[in-house]
Write an enzyme that holds these catalytic residues in place. Structure first.
Site, PDB file in Angstrom:
ATOM      1  NE  ARG A  35      -1.902  -1.395   3.554  1.00 20.86           N
ATOM      2  CZ  ARG A  35      -2.142  -1.089   4.831  1.00 20.86           C
ATOM      3  NH1 ARG A  35      -3.233  -0.452   5.171  1.00 20.86           N
ATOM      4  NH2 ARG A  35      -1.282  -1.417   5.768  1.00 20.86           N
ATOM      5  CG  ASN A  53      -3.659  -4.414   3.505  1.00 22.72           C
ATOM      6  OD1 ASN A  53      -3.210  -4.314   2.373  1.00 22.72           O
ATOM      7  ND2 ASN A  53      -2.878  -4.467   4.569  1.00 22.72           N
TER       8      ASN A  53
END
Length: 110
Positions: A35, A53
């Site tokens: 990320r 996520n």
């Protein structure tokens, strides 16, 4: 590298329009900085959107930019993991409507 270019039937003088992709990544994508790396690459390429996520172990993302920006984002993501290769694949890729006035790329939390 992925190529997402469409043939442009209009004159080449018009500015390149924005596209937005809804993506789902599967594989080694959690616990490897995916990320945060996505955000860094988005900032460098001028892409906007978000990444998070999901509880099933995948990473969901919406990525917005011109064809060139999106292509550079995919290249930049691959380059970021050259020294520490991860195994991932794009499980879903859907073209969606761009979000107007989006200013940046954010990491979201569930």
């Amino acid at each position: 590298m992925f190529c997402f270019r469409r043939k442009d039937t209009e004159s080449g003088d018009a500015p390149e329009s924005l596209r937005r992709l809804r993506l789902r990544f599967r594989g080694e994508v959690q616990g490897v900085g995916f990320r945060w790396t996505s955000r860094i690459v988005a900032d460098k390429t001028g892409c906007t959107g978000w990444v998070r996520n999901d509880s099933d172990g995948t990473v969901a993302m919406e990525l917005q930019g011109t064809n060139d920006q999106i292509s550079r984002w995919f290249g930049g993501l691959s380059s970021s993991y050259v020294r520490y290769p991860i195994d991932y694949r794009i499980d879903e890729k859907v073209e969606i409507d761009p979000v107007s006035d989006e200013r940046g790329f954010e990491v979201r939390f569930c």
